[in-house]
Enzyme design. Structure first.
Site, PDB file in Angstrom:
ATOM      1  N   ARG A   1      20.010  28.763  -3.589  1.00 47.18           N
ATOM      2  CA  ARG A   1      18.552  28.657  -3.757  1.00 47.18           C
ATOM      3  C   ARG A   1      18.038  29.517  -4.915  1.00 47.18           C
ATOM      4  O   ARG A   1      16.909  30.000  -4.888  1.00 47.18           O
ATOM      5  CB  ARG A   1      17.808  29.058  -2.467  1.00 47.18           C
TER       6      ARG A   1
ATOM      7  N   SER B   1      12.746  24.730   5.389  1.00 46.50           N
ATOM      8  CA  SER B   1      13.191  26.079   5.756  1.00 46.50           C
ATOM      9  C   SER B   1      12.237  27.091   5.143  1.00 46.50           C
ATOM     10  O   SER B   1      12.014  27.081   3.933  1.00 46.50           O
ATOM     11  CB  SER B   1      14.581  26.359   5.197  1.00 46.50           C
TER      12      SER B   1
ATOM     13  N   GLU C   1      12.107  31.633   1.571  1.00 44.47           N
ATOM     14  CA  GLU C   1      12.569  30.715   0.528  1.00 44.47           C
ATOM     15  C   GLU C   1      11.345  30.128  -0.174  1.00 44.47           C
ATOM     16  O   GLU C   1      11.375  29.757  -1.347  1.00 44.47           O
ATOM     17  CB  GLU C   1      13.387  29.591   1.191  1.00 44.47           C
TER      18      GLU C   1
END
Ligand code: EPU
Length: 335
Positions: A161, A235, A331
């Site tokens: 990520r 998420s 995130e």
């Protein structure tokens, strides 16, 4: 170029937060991107589909989004196909297009929300795959001077990520095109999570690419809330990577803990599992909540403010830290 003043971002963030920006601009061609890059003044923020964004207040600046469309086949050597895609295309529509054309490799990344440009910034991933494994080049325009640049995958410094665009290059480029290397030969990756189990339950031994895409779509739909029904950004936290000694000490106490090998010194622990263990799954605080099928996903139960979601995020972070001694980090980009 489309440009609006005092513009609501409600349609541009999947959390469904009604915040405004002073100015909103969409560039639809590379030439527009060059012009915009030359005149863009701080503060500004580049967004994609808004599927990884939490707005906590009105944005006192310019919001920029790519509307560059199109998908062009650059080459085909019989094994690999290079496909150049406009940064404003919707990622999942492209995955469907690749599968239809017999260009394989992206199936496990089906149904991930967001645009092509943002997916290359965020290095989206799922079911054992990350988009950087498919990316060949990323083209962009430099903000401030309009210079056209093209980066190799290695130059983008991809990680879990992570990319250079999120770190040292933050705010430096407008992404215009992403080129993917796809395969004619389909070699399914089904060894992650419950993909194999789901295929088995459907009596599929060797899936075709469209069967695998369908299974991934169905697994995601069963676990993740539809932003059209309940605002969310997938998420909310990243899965923490911890030292092997830390992992082993937690595993002694929780032998059932799921985990993923990273390298000899590190292991990844699912934040969703830890949040679930802390009893957060399905809970609601004010108008913000934790999804009842997947504790990694925070949801807007209706008219939540961005700040309410941030408050919930902090309560969860504190509980996970207290119980497991691990810091978890969002995130999602909180603005
Ligand atoms: N788990 C629980 N309780 C929960 C949630 C998860 O016990 O409430 C357990 C699961 O049973 C499983 C493990 O935790 O053993 C991992 O859960 P899951 O397979 O659902 O994946 P994840 O780690 O929560 C990551 C990605 C997802 C991606 C899935 C599948 C991140 C931050 N998230 O989630 O990506 O779809 O794996 O590969 O890495 C996203 O980034 O928005 C996203 C949805």
């Amino acid at each position: 170029m489309k440009s609006f003043i005092d513009y609501s971002l409600l349609k541009h963030n999947t959390f469904g937060i009604d915040a405004k920006c002073q100015r909103y601009i969409e560039y639809a061609t590379e030439d527009d991107a060059v012009l915009l890059a030359c005149e863009l003044k701080k503060p500004f923020m580049v967004i994609g589909g808004g599927s990884n964004l939490l707005l906590t207040k009105d944005y006192e600046g310019t919001v920029v989004r790519s509307a560059i469309n199109g998908c062009e086949q650059l080459s085909d050597d019989g094994n690999d196909v290079l496909v150049r895609v406009g940064s404003g295309e919707e990622w999942d529509a492209m995955v469907a297009h690749f599968v239809e054309n017999g260009w394989y490799g992206a199936e496990n990344l089906s149904l991930i929300p967001g645009d092509v440009g943002a997916s290359a910034v965020q290095n989206i991933g799922a079911y054992g795959m990350e988009v950087c494994q498919l990316i060949e080049r990323v083209e962009a325009v430099e903000i401030g001077n309009g210079r056209k640049v093209s980066f190799s995958t290695a130059e983008c410094q991809y990680g879990y990520r992570q990319s250079r665009f999120k770190n040292e290059w933050k705010g430096r480029f407008l992404i215009t095109y992403v080129t993917y290397r796809l395969k004619h030969e389909f070699s399914p990756r089904i060894d992650y999570g419950n993909v194999q189990q789901e295929l088995k339950s459907r009596g599929i031994d060797k899936p075709t690419a469209s069967e695998l895409r369908q299974v991934i779509v169905d697994i995601r739909k069963a676990k993740l809330p539809d932003p059209k029904e309940q605002g969310n950004a997938g998420s909310f936290f990243m899965n923490p990577v911890v030292s092997r000694s830390k992992f082993e000490s937690i595993q002694k106490e929780y032998p059932q803990m799921p985990h993923y090998f990273v390298d000899d010194e590190h292991e990844k622990i699912p934040a969703g599992w830890m949040i679930d263990q802390c009893g957060w799954k399905g809970r609601t605080i004010g108008h913000a909540g934790v999804h009842d099928k997947q504790a990694l996903v925070l949801v807007n139960r209706g008219s939540a403010t961005g700040q309410e979601i941030v408050n919930l995020c902090q309560m969860i972070q504190n509980d996970v830290l207290e119980r497991f001694g691990i810091e978890i980090h969002p995130e999602v980009n909180i603005v």
